[in-house]
Write a protein that holds these residues in place. Structure first.
Motif, PDB file in Angstrom:
ATOM      1  N   GLY A 238       0.757  -1.125  -0.034  1.00 19.05           N
ATOM      2  CA  GLY A 238       0.249  -0.094   0.145  1.00 19.05           C
ATOM      3  C   GLY A 238       0.843   1.274   0.135  1.00 19.05           C
ATOM      4  O   GLY A 238       1.972   1.214   0.500  1.00 19.05           O
ATOM      5  N   LEU A 239       0.228   2.303  -0.469  1.00 16.71           N
ATOM      6  CA  LEU A 239       0.901   3.638  -0.407  1.00 16.71           C
ATOM      7  C   LEU A 239       1.411   3.959   1.046  1.00 16.71           C
ATOM      8  O   LEU A 239       2.318   4.834   1.239  1.00 16.71           O
ATOM      9  CB  LEU A 239       0.197   4.730  -0.979  1.00 16.71           C
ATOM     10  N   GLU A 275       3.858   7.639 -12.308  1.00 23.48           N
ATOM     11  CA  GLU A 275       2.451   7.788 -12.530  1.00 23.48           C
ATOM     12  C   GLU A 275       1.827   8.061 -11.111  1.00 23.48           C
ATOM     13  O   GLU A 275       0.836   9.042 -11.526  1.00 23.48           O
ATOM     14  CB  GLU A 275       1.903   6.391 -13.365  1.00 23.48           C
ATOM     15  N   VAL A 276       2.144   7.464 -10.334  1.00 24.44           N
ATOM     16  CA  VAL A 276       1.459   7.849  -8.982  1.00 24.44           C
ATOM     17  C   VAL A 276       1.890   9.293  -8.398  1.00 24.44           C
ATOM     18  O   VAL A 276       0.828   9.962  -8.000  1.00 24.44           O
ATOM     19  CB  VAL A 276       1.717   6.617  -7.905  1.00 24.44           C
ATOM     20  N   SER A 277       3.046   9.683  -8.714  1.00 23.01           N
ATOM     21  CA  SER A 277       3.542  10.907  -8.367  1.00 23.01           C
ATOM     22  C   SER A 277       2.837  12.067  -9.179  1.00 23.01           C
ATOM     23  O   SER A 277       2.371  12.910  -8.628  1.00 23.01           O
ATOM     24  CB  SER A 277       5.129  11.027  -8.394  1.00 23.01           C
ATOM     25  N   ASP A 278       2.588  11.679 -10.223  1.00 23.49           N
ATOM     26  CA  ASP A 278       1.838  12.577 -11.351  1.00 23.49           C
ATOM     27  C   ASP A 278       0.397  12.740 -10.934  1.00 23.49           C
ATOM     28  O   ASP A 278      -0.118  13.736 -10.910  1.00 23.49           O
ATOM     29  CB  ASP A 278       1.971  12.122 -12.615  1.00 23.49           C
ATOM     30  N   LEU A 279      -0.031  11.687 -10.509  1.00 26.83           N
ATOM     31  CA  LEU A 279      -1.590  11.537 -10.154  1.00 26.83           C
ATOM     32  C   LEU A 279      -1.896  12.212  -8.962  1.00 26.83           C
ATOM     33  O   LEU A 279      -2.826  12.868  -8.826  1.00 26.83           O
ATOM     34  CB  LEU A 279      -1.964  10.184 -10.071  1.00 26.83           C
ATOM     35  N   TYR A 280      -0.940  12.082  -8.026  1.00 26.49           N
ATOM     36  CA  TYR A 280      -1.082  12.815  -6.681  1.00 26.49           C
ATOM     37  C   TYR A 280      -0.607  14.279  -6.356  1.00 26.49           C
ATOM     38  O   TYR A 280      -1.193  15.332  -5.720  1.00 26.49           O
ATOM     39  CB  TYR A 280      -0.550  11.872  -5.456  1.00 26.49           C
ATOM     40  N   PHE A 281       0.850  14.575  -6.965  1.00 23.85           N
ATOM     41  CA  PHE A 281       1.243  15.762  -6.888  1.00 23.85           C
ATOM     42  C   PHE A 281       1.613  16.426  -8.026  1.00 23.85           C
ATOM     43  O   PHE A 281       2.108  17.525  -7.961  1.00 23.85           O
ATOM     44  CB  PHE A 281       2.531  15.388  -6.131  1.00 23.85           C
ATOM     45  N   ASN A 282       1.286  15.983  -9.225  1.00 20.63           N
ATOM     46  CA  ASN A 282       1.257  16.527 -10.625  1.00 20.63           C
ATOM     47  C   ASN A 282       2.917  16.806 -10.920  1.00 20.63           C
ATOM     48  O   ASN A 282       3.265  18.103 -11.256  1.00 20.63           O
ATOM     49  CB  ASN A 282       0.336  17.878 -10.556  1.00 20.63           C
ATOM     50  N   VAL A 288       8.796  14.218  -5.966  1.00 20.22           N
ATOM     51  CA  VAL A 288       8.150  13.924  -4.665  1.00 20.22           C
ATOM     52  C   VAL A 288       9.098  13.083  -3.581  1.00 20.22           C
ATOM     53  O   VAL A 288       9.079  13.495  -2.480  1.00 20.22           O
ATOM     54  CB  VAL A 288       6.952  12.734  -5.127  1.00 20.22           C
ATOM     55  N   ILE A 289       9.825  12.163  -4.363  1.00 18.84           N
ATOM     56  CA  ILE A 289      10.832  11.338  -3.273  1.00 18.84           C
ATOM     57  C   ILE A 289      11.958  12.018  -2.957  1.00 18.84           C
ATOM     58  O   ILE A 289      12.461  11.812  -1.722  1.00 18.84           O
ATOM     59  CB  ILE A 289      10.871   9.931  -3.909  1.00 18.84           C
ATOM     60  N   CYS A 290      12.622  12.537  -3.793  1.00 22.91           N
ATOM     61  CA  CYS A 290      13.867  12.957  -3.577  1.00 22.91           C
ATOM     62  C   CYS A 290      14.411  14.056  -4.547  1.00 22.91           C
ATOM     63  O   CYS A 290      15.287  14.078  -5.173  1.00 22.91           O
ATOM     64  CB  CYS A 290      15.093  11.924  -3.795  1.00 22.91           C
ATOM     65  N   PRO A 291      13.760  15.420  -4.366  1.00 23.71           N
ATOM     66  CA  PRO A 291      14.017  16.251  -5.017  1.00 23.71           C
ATOM     67  C   PRO A 291      15.281  16.920  -4.564  1.00 23.71           C
ATOM     68  O   PRO A 291      15.569  17.115  -3.459  1.00 23.71           O
ATOM     69  CB  PRO A 291      12.735  17.516  -4.627  1.00 23.71           C
ATOM     70  N   ILE A 298       6.449  11.791   2.864  1.00 24.34           N
ATOM     71  CA  ILE A 298       5.410  11.631   1.994  1.00 24.34           C
ATOM     72  C   ILE A 298       4.167  11.285   2.610  1.00 24.34           C
ATOM     73  O   ILE A 298       3.787  10.250   3.339  1.00 24.34           O
ATOM     74  CB  ILE A 298       5.706  11.038   0.625  1.00 24.34           C
ATOM     75  N   ASN A 299       2.878  12.308   2.483  1.00 28.84           N
ATOM     76  CA  ASN A 299       1.681  12.002   2.885  1.00 28.84           C
ATOM     77  C   ASN A 299       0.928  11.803   1.625  1.00 28.84           C
ATOM     78  O   ASN A 299       0.497  12.981   1.210  1.00 28.84           O
ATOM     79  CB  ASN A 299       1.199  12.850   4.020  1.00 28.84           C
ATOM     80  N   TRP A 300       0.635  10.764   1.168  1.00 23.62           N
ATOM     81  CA  TRP A 300      -0.044  10.651  -0.334  1.00 23.62           C
ATOM     82  C   TRP A 300      -1.521  10.914  -0.039  1.00 23.62           C
ATOM     83  O   TRP A 300      -2.031  11.729  -1.089  1.00 23.62           O
ATOM     84  CB  TRP A 300      -0.180   9.085  -0.587  1.00 23.62           C
ATOM     85  N   ASN A 301      -2.110  10.763   0.952  1.00 29.50           N
ATOM     86  CA  ASN A 301      -3.635  11.190   1.152  1.00 29.50           C
ATOM     87  C   ASN A 301      -3.846  12.601   1.201  1.00 29.50           C
ATOM     88  O   ASN A 301      -4.749  13.158   0.557  1.00 29.50           O
ATOM     89  CB  ASN A 301      -4.328  10.331   2.361  1.00 29.50           C
ATOM     90  N   LYS A 302      -2.937  13.252   1.948  1.00 24.74           N
ATOM     91  CA  LYS A 302      -3.298  14.700   2.082  1.00 24.74           C
ATOM     92  C   LYS A 302      -2.167  15.437   0.949  1.00 24.74           C
ATOM     93  O   LYS A 302      -2.308  16.518   0.779  1.00 24.74           O
ATOM     94  CB  LYS A 302      -2.542  15.349   3.492  1.00 24.74           C
ATOM     95  N   LYS A 303      -1.530  14.706   0.110  1.00 19.73           N
ATOM     96  CA  LYS A 303      -0.796  15.118  -0.914  1.00 19.73           C
ATOM     97  C   LYS A 303       0.199  16.425  -0.332  1.00 19.73           C
ATOM     98  O   LYS A 303       0.169  17.402  -0.989  1.00 19.73           O
ATOM     99  CB  LYS A 303      -1.785  16.016  -1.934  1.00 19.73           C
ATOM    100  N   GLU A 304       1.067  15.883   0.565  1.00 23.03           N
ATOM    101  CA  GLU A 304       1.840  16.785   1.317  1.00 23.03           C
ATOM    102  C   GLU A 304       3.343  15.978   1.147  1.00 23.03           C
ATOM    103  O   GLU A 304       3.114  14.738   1.534  1.00 23.03           O
ATOM    104  CB  GLU A 304       1.456  17.138   2.692  1.00 23.03           C
ATOM    105  N   LYS A 305       4.254  16.943   1.331  1.00 22.55           N
ATOM    106  CA  LYS A 305       5.795  16.208   1.312  1.00 22.55           C
ATOM    107  C   LYS A 305       6.418  17.307   2.237  1.00 22.55           C
ATOM    108  O   LYS A 305       6.398  18.485   2.027  1.00 22.55           O
ATOM    109  CB  LYS A 305       6.162  15.882   0.076  1.00 22.55           C
ATOM    110  N   LYS A 306       7.373  16.687   2.707  1.00 22.97           N
ATOM    111  CA  LYS A 306       8.283  17.768   3.592  1.00 22.97           C
ATOM    112  C   LYS A 306       9.596  17.166   3.722  1.00 22.97           C
ATOM    113  O   LYS A 306       9.900  15.737   3.821  1.00 22.97           O
ATOM    114  CB  LYS A 306       7.798  18.116   4.923  1.00 22.97           C
TER     115      LYS A 306
END
Length: 315
Positions: A238-239, A275-282, A288-291, A298-306
């Motif tokens: 799961g995510l 695809e998942v990153s594009d779908l959730y975070f555009n 998303v993972i290592c800019p 990563i919080n996929w549900n809230k579309k948040e990353k820090k």
């Protein structure tokens, strides 16, 4: 009309058609015309050539016997080769009679080429009465009086009008069946475009089967990434188990150690993450993972990353 010393009792009319719609009109006119002028004997090739007879010989014979020709034109057949052939044959064979076009659901301006040289009859009450008057005059001494013709025509016209309307309505109904609702077409187009873009992602509304052979697929409904080896599901995550950079890297090493894992699976997994990153975070998975090489939470549900704050451990 006299032929030698005998009174000619019938008049042969050739009905030329091509296509489903004009065939229905021909079938209708074959029955309806003699109901107004009983001496008329309409012919059209669909049913009047007896089984087993040579089609071309029988048709040629009928054309030679014809004194009036009606070419039934519709949108689907106005340039059909067969219509052109029969029109030419009618014009060549009929010397004392006449040839006209019967326009059904088309305008005079739609008639082009050789057919435009014939007199047009529209499928209106006024034009069809005029057609019958012309045919009646061609009969000669066996014609009926104009008063009788008009009286019989007025009685029989509603039947023809209703049947012609049914043919026209059937065409409209068929067109409606073929023309799908605009919203449905837009939704399908979007679904096709979406699935072209997200080829690893299964949406809950999808009604078709993905090729699962050695594939990695993201199930949007369960928010899980599924690994297939052959057609069998071999791994599921799961995510919520891929919530930071370290867990994702660890998972890649775990999967690669499995006996069923192929190099293709790792590539498919990376593509699926994109695809998942594009779908959730555009954005891409790297964003998303290592800019810029950063470790992320990563919080996929809230579309948040820090960014994760990593403590340095000194020896």
């Amino acid at each position: 009309m006299y032929v030698g010393s005998k009174l000619k009792k019938t008049m042969n009319i050739f009905l030329s058609w091509s296509g489903e719609q004009s065939k229905k009109v021909a079938e209708l006119l074959k029955i309806w015309l003699p109901s107004v002028i009983q001496s008329l004997k309409p012919f059209y090739s669909s049913t009047d050539i007896e089984k087993g007879k040579r089609w071309d010989n029988e048709l040629s014979k009928k054309l030679n016997e014809t004194e009036f020709g009606i070419i039934i034109l519709t949108e689907e057949n106005r340039t059909a080769p067969w219509i052109m052939f029969e029109a030419g044959a009618l014009a060549k064979n009929i010397e004392t009679g006449r040839v006209c076009t019967f326009l059904f659901d088309i305008k005079d301006t739609d008639v082009i080429g050789p057919l435009s040289s014939f007199q047009n009859t529209k499928s209106t009450k006024k034009d069809i009465l005029k057609l019958l008057e012309d045919i009646n005059e061609t009969i000669g001494t066996n014609k009926i009086s104009k008063e009788v013709l008009v009286r019989v025509f007025e009685k029989m016209w509603p039947d023809l009008e209703n049947e012609l309307k049914k043919i026209l309505d059937s065409k409209k109904d068929k067109s409606k069946e073929e023309l799908r609702p605009e919203r449905e077409l837009i939704e399908e187009s979007l679904r096709i475009l979406r699935n072209m873009h997200f080829r690893h992602t299964v949406f809950s509304s999808d009604d078709f089967e993905f090729d699962r052979h050695d594939k990695v697929i993201f199930d949007k409904k369960t928010e899980a990434i599924i690994f297939y080896s052959g057609e069998n599901e071999n791994y599921w995550i799961g995510l919520d188990q891929l919530k930071d950079t370290a867990e994702i890297i660890d998972f890649i090493f775990q999967v690669s150690a499995k006996g069923w894992c192929k190099s293709k699976h790792i590539k498919e997994f990376v593509d699926c993450l994109n695809e998942v990153s594009d779908l959730y975070f555009n954005t891409s998975a790297q964003g998303v993972i290592c800019p810029f090489g950063s470790f992320m939470k990563i919080n996929w549900n809230k579309k948040e990353k820090k960014k994760l704050i990593l403590k340095e451990v000194s020896e």
